[in-house]
Design a protein around this motif. Structure first.
Motif, mmCIF file in Angstrom:
data_model
loop_
_atom_site.group_PDB
_atom_site.id
_atom_site.type_symbol
_atom_site.label_atom_id
_atom_site.label_comp_id
_atom_site.label_asym_id
_atom_site.label_seq_id
_atom_site.Cartn_x
_atom_site.Cartn_y
_atom_site.Cartn_z
ATOM 1 N N LYS A 105 0.700 -0.983 -0.120
ATOM 2 C CA LYS A 105 -0.112 0.262 0.182
ATOM 3 C C LYS A 105 0.779 1.272 -0.281
ATOM 4 C CE LYS A 105 -3.662 -2.111 -0.116
ATOM 5 N NZ LYS A 105 -4.599 -2.112 -1.381
ATOM 6 N N ASP A 106 1.808 1.411 -1.031
ATOM 7 C CA ASP A 106 3.159 2.138 -0.756
ATOM 8 C C ASP A 106 2.131 4.056 -1.351
ATOM 9 O OD1 ASP A 106 4.647 0.490 -0.497
ATOM 10 O OD2 ASP A 106 5.792 0.597 -2.445
ATOM 11 N N GLU A 107 1.703 3.722 -2.066
ATOM 12 C CA GLU A 107 0.272 5.152 -2.268
ATOM 13 C C GLU A 107 -0.171 5.160 -1.435
ATOM 14 O OE1 GLU A 107 -0.133 8.137 -5.079
ATOM 15 O OE2 GLU A 107 1.123 6.647 -4.813
ATOM 16 N N ARG A 126 2.165 7.120 1.248
ATOM 17 C CA ARG A 126 2.576 8.458 0.794
ATOM 18 C C ARG A 126 1.290 9.521 1.091
ATOM 19 N NH1 ARG A 126 6.034 11.472 -3.282
ATOM 20 N NH2 ARG A 126 4.706 12.865 -3.977
ATOM 21 N N ARG A 127 -0.501 8.866 0.630
ATOM 22 C CA ARG A 127 -0.913 9.988 0.541
ATOM 23 C C ARG A 127 -1.495 10.027 2.249
ATOM 24 N NH1 ARG A 127 -3.352 10.947 -4.287
ATOM 25 N NH2 ARG A 127 -3.219 9.877 -5.699
ATOM 26 N N ASN A 142 2.823 17.697 -1.520
ATOM 27 C CA ASN A 142 2.906 17.039 -2.711
ATOM 28 C C ASN A 142 4.643 16.881 -2.987
ATOM 29 O OD1 ASN A 142 2.330 14.380 -3.589
ATOM 30 N ND2 ASN A 142 2.407 15.633 -6.050
ATOM 31 N N ALA A 184 -3.647 15.613 -8.367
ATOM 32 C CA ALA A 184 -3.701 14.183 -7.622
ATOM 33 C C ALA A 184 -3.809 13.993 -6.511
ATOM 34 C CB ALA A 184 -1.475 13.978 -6.939
#
Length: 318
Positions: free
Chosen positions: A24-26, A29-30, A260, A276
């Motif tokens: 769940k890297d994305e 990051r979020r 970001n 994004a």
């Protein structure tokens, strides 16, 4: 703290959390971007997808105090905020602080509590303070609420009012892991021989505050500020939307875009930084027309159309 140090430290934090949250890297990051942008987070997804583990892991790795509140229909505001209790030995009332006095507060299944109890979070989330018996007390800094919701069980729940939804910087979904990722989860559990994952702190409260202060140096061009405003205005002019995003939505995109950019070691914002986070920052701020209430994915489709229709500025010098 320099911006390159912000990016390096943020990547170290997410990499450490990724030891517990596989694939769940994305998402990580979020969440990190939202934490850098000083915002509250709403996690909405099915049970068993590690929403609680994610919140707890970030608290451990960031070196922050953490409290979990299980929201139930019988939960009272005093159970969250605390109150004054009479001490018979001293003959006086003493303040017993509730779990809200923590750096990260996990409001688990927040929509299961009554509106009266949910409203106890409103002042805390916006003003970073609580009022008890006429006395105003500041909450720890940093202070972040991470709330979870189950999107499939509505019996005995109380939908969050729009005023409270608007106070969440982002709404995120975890999603199921792929077959390979789920196999990796099982392998990791077998190899460590216990459920808990030992995590090494990569920051502390002062470090997170310094990272947030450094992001204030990230430049947002006037044309990009206008782009954010046009996106927000488009949500208010769409005839499929009863109530569009508020100015708090504009500020949310502004803060997320700068955070970001800092994660990518840039001291300026690009249009892609704004695009994004349009869905994550705005989807919970839209009130759709009644004929779209039951249409799954309608809000996301509206935002997709707005992104396609609003011209993207060409920022000179970027």
């Amino acid at each position: 703290m320099e911006l390159n140090q912000v990016a390096h430290r943020a990547r170290a934090v997410t990499a450490e959390v990724a030891r517990a949250i596989v694939g769940k890297d994305e998402l990580l990051r979020r969440i990190m971007v939202a934490l850098l942008a000083d915002g509250h987070i709403l996690l909405e997804d099915y049970p068993g997808l590690a929403k609680t583990l994610t919140a707890h892991s970030f608290a451990n790795v960031l070196g922050l105090t953490f409290r979990r509140i299980q929201f139930t229909p019988d939960l009272l505001p005093g159970d969250i905020l605390g109150g004054y209790i009479y001490n018979r030995n001293s003959g006086s009332f003493e303040l017993h602080r509730g779990p809200i006095f923590s750096n990260i507060v996990l409001a688990d299944e927040i929509n299961r509590a009554s509106p009266k109890t949910q409203s106890a979070l409103l002042e805390a989330m916006q003003e970073r303070q609580v009022s008890l018996e006429g006395e105003t007390m500041a909450l720890p800094d940093p202070f972040i609420v991470i709330a979870t919701q189950n999107p499939i069980e509505y019996e005995g729940t109380f939908p969050l009012p729009e005023a409270q939804l608007d106070r969440f910087l982002v709404r995120l979904s975890v999603g199921y892991p792929s077959a390979e990722e789920e196999a990796q989860i099982l392998t990791n559990r077998r190899d460590r021989r216990q459920d808990d994952v030992a995590m090494t702190p990569r920051a502390d409260a002062e470090t997170l505050l310094a990272m947030r202060a450094a992001i204030e140096d990230v430049h947002l061009h006037d044309d990009l500020a206008g782009y954010i405003v046009r996106l927000i205005t488009a949500t208010r002019q769409d005839n499929r939307v009863a109530v569009g995003a508020s100015p708090r939505g504009s500020l949310a995109l502004f803060r997320l875009a700068r955070a970001n950019a800092a994660m990518d070691e840039r001291d300026f914002v690009l249009p892609d930084d704004v695009k994004a986070y349009v869905h994550q920052a705005l989807i919970h701020r839209l009130i759709l027309s009644p004929d779209l209430w039951l249409r799954q994915g309608a809000a996301a489709q509206i935002l997709d159309g707005i992104l396609d229709s609003v011209p993207v500025p060409l920022v000179s010098g970027a």
